[in-house]
Motif scaffolding. Structure first.
Motif, PDB file in Angstrom:
ATOM      1  N   THR A 110       0.832  -1.212   0.000  1.00 37.13           N
ATOM      2  CA  THR A 110       0.000   0.000   0.000  1.00 37.13           C
ATOM      3  C   THR A 110       0.864   1.259   0.000  1.00 37.13           C
ATOM      4  OG1 THR A 110      -1.811  -1.130   1.120  1.00 37.13           O
ATOM      5  CG2 THR A 110      -1.788   1.265   1.265  1.00 37.13           C
ATOM      6  N   LEU A 111       1.966   1.226   0.735  1.00 39.56           N
ATOM      7  CA  LEU A 111       2.890   2.365   0.771  1.00 39.56           C
ATOM      8  C   LEU A 111       3.654   2.540  -0.541  1.00 39.56           C
ATOM      9  CD1 LEU A 111       4.528   1.937   4.313  1.00 39.56           C
ATOM     10  CD2 LEU A 111       3.051   3.828   3.570  1.00 39.56           C
ATOM     11  N   GLY A 112       3.634   1.504  -1.387  1.00 43.26           N
ATOM     12  CA  GLY A 112       4.385   1.555  -2.633  1.00 43.26           C
ATOM     13  C   GLY A 112       5.859   1.241  -2.446  1.00 43.26           C
ATOM     14  N   GLU A 113       6.215   0.672  -1.308  1.00 42.30           N
ATOM     15  CA  GLU A 113       7.608   0.350  -1.018  1.00 42.30           C
ATOM     16  C   GLU A 113       7.990  -1.063  -1.444  1.00 42.30           C
ATOM     17  OE1 GLU A 113       9.790   2.466  -0.260  1.00 42.30           O
ATOM     18  OE2 GLU A 113       8.567   4.139   0.422  1.00 42.30           O
ATOM     19  N   VAL A 114       6.999  -1.899  -1.696  1.00 43.40           N
ATOM     20  CA  VAL A 114       7.213  -3.272  -2.143  1.00 43.40           C
ATOM     21  C   VAL A 114       6.203  -3.544  -3.255  1.00 43.40           C
ATOM     22  CG1 VAL A 114       7.003  -5.713  -1.455  1.00 43.40           C
ATOM     23  CG2 VAL A 114       8.112  -4.079   0.069  1.00 43.40           C
ATOM     24  N   LEU A 115       6.641  -4.243  -4.279  1.00 47.39           N
ATOM     25  CA  LEU A 115       5.758  -4.616  -5.385  1.00 47.39           C
ATOM     26  C   LEU A 115       5.263  -6.038  -5.198  1.00 47.39           C
ATOM     27  CD1 LEU A 115       8.050  -3.388  -8.314  1.00 47.39           C
ATOM     28  CD2 LEU A 115       6.136  -2.149  -7.269  1.00 47.39           C
ATOM     29  N   GLU A 116       4.014  -6.267  -5.560  1.00 48.21           N
ATOM     30  CA  GLU A 116       3.472  -7.627  -5.610  1.00 48.21           C
ATOM     31  C   GLU A 116       3.657  -8.132  -7.031  1.00 48.21           C
ATOM     32  OE1 GLU A 116      -0.277  -8.398  -2.657  1.00 48.21           O
ATOM     33  OE2 GLU A 116      -0.696  -7.786  -4.687  1.00 48.21           O
ATOM     34  N   VAL A 117       4.254  -9.296  -7.153  1.00 44.86           N
ATOM     35  CA  VAL A 117       4.492  -9.884  -8.471  1.00 44.86           C
ATOM     36  C   VAL A 117       3.674 -11.167  -8.556  1.00 44.86           C
ATOM     37  CG1 VAL A 117       6.227 -10.815 -10.044  1.00 44.86           C
ATOM     38  CG2 VAL A 117       6.830  -8.927  -8.510  1.00 44.86           C
ATOM     39  N   SER A 118       2.761 -11.222  -9.521  1.00 43.99           N
ATOM     40  CA  SER A 118       1.946 -12.416  -9.730  1.00 43.99           C
ATOM     41  C   SER A 118       2.397 -13.097 -11.016  1.00 43.99           C
ATOM     42  CB  SER A 118       0.471 -12.048  -9.845  1.00 43.99           C
ATOM     43  OG  SER A 118       0.029 -11.454  -8.652  1.00 43.99           O
ATOM     44  N   THR A 119       2.536 -14.417 -10.954  1.00 39.41           N
ATOM     45  CA  THR A 119       2.985 -15.154 -12.131  1.00 39.41           C
ATOM     46  C   THR A 119       2.160 -16.411 -12.331  1.00 39.41           C
ATOM     47  OG1 THR A 119       4.633 -16.371 -10.869  1.00 39.41           O
ATOM     48  CG2 THR A 119       5.375 -14.344 -11.904  1.00 39.41           C
ATOM     49  N   ASP A 120       1.372 -16.428 -13.350  1.00 41.22           N
ATOM     50  CA  ASP A 120       0.695 -17.636 -13.826  1.00 41.22           C
ATOM     51  C   ASP A 120       0.133 -18.560 -12.749  1.00 41.22           C
ATOM     52  OD1 ASP A 120       1.356 -16.767 -16.360  1.00 41.22           O
ATOM     53  OD2 ASP A 120       3.161 -17.992 -16.467  1.00 41.22           O
ATOM     54  N   GLY A 121      -0.684 -18.041 -11.862  1.00 36.07           N
ATOM     55  CA  GLY A 121      -1.352 -18.870 -10.881  1.00 36.07           C
ATOM     56  C   GLY A 121      -0.482 -19.308  -9.721  1.00 36.07           C
ATOM     57  N   ARG A 122       0.755 -18.901  -9.693  1.00 36.83           N
ATOM     58  CA  ARG A 122       1.628 -19.219  -8.559  1.00 36.83           C
ATOM     59  C   ARG A 122       1.363 -18.220  -7.445  1.00 36.83           C
ATOM     60  NH1 ARG A 122       6.546 -22.320 -10.137  1.00 36.83           N
ATOM     61  NH2 ARG A 122       6.477 -22.635 -12.371  1.00 36.83           N
ATOM     62  N   ALA A 123       1.880 -18.507  -6.268  1.00 34.26           N
ATOM     63  CA  ALA A 123       1.713 -17.600  -5.135  1.00 34.26           C
ATOM     64  C   ALA A 123       2.334 -16.244  -5.464  1.00 34.26           C
ATOM     65  CB  ALA A 123       2.382 -18.194  -3.895  1.00 34.26           C
TER      66      ALA A 123
END
Length: 140
Positions: free
Chosen positions: A63-76
């Protein structure tokens, strides 16, 4: 090395022992851990840290923009502390290893005006996929 701890201190974000440990686990080059991996590593540093605290801290960092969420093809989902430096990702299609890459040129500049359909573009995400050396060797 990411500068996550320094960025959080500069923001005045309250660094409790639990938050500090999560940030320490995330600090480094090419870090893309899942929440469960972050929890397992955090427990080694602070045995009483709960899974809920890790998840809540990750949510706050995103939310702070300090870490990115990376989603890849149905993996965690994976968490990337390299939020302040423009980069793309190279992902192994077999084991899921993720590496930060910095291709030459401007990916936004390669999209012709006619293909923008009037959008005011705010960002570009490019993902390169292939096999890491270990997985390629295993398939050979």
């Amino acid at each position: 090395m990411s500068d996550l701890l320094e960025r959080l201190r500069d923001r005045g974000w309250r660094l409790t022992a639990q938050r500090r440990v999560v940030a320490q686990v995330l600090d480094g080059d090419h870090v893309h851990y899942t929440a469960d991996e972050i929890h397992a590593l955090a427990v080694e540093l602070l045995p009483e840290i709960s899974r809920a605290t890790v998840y809540n801290t990750l949510g706050e960092l995103v939310t702070l923009g300090e870490v990115l969420e990376v989603s890849t093809d149905g993996r965690a989902k994976r968490y990337d502390p390299n939020a302040r430096h423009a980069h793309q990702h190279l992902i192994c299609e077999s084991c899921g290893t993720i590496r930060d890459v910095h291709p030459a040129g401007d990916p936004l500049g390669s999209l012709p005006d006619a293909e923008r359909y009037g959008f005011a573009i705010s960002g570009v995400e490019v993902t390169y996929r292939g096999l890491c050396p270990d997985c390629a060797k295993a398939r050979a």
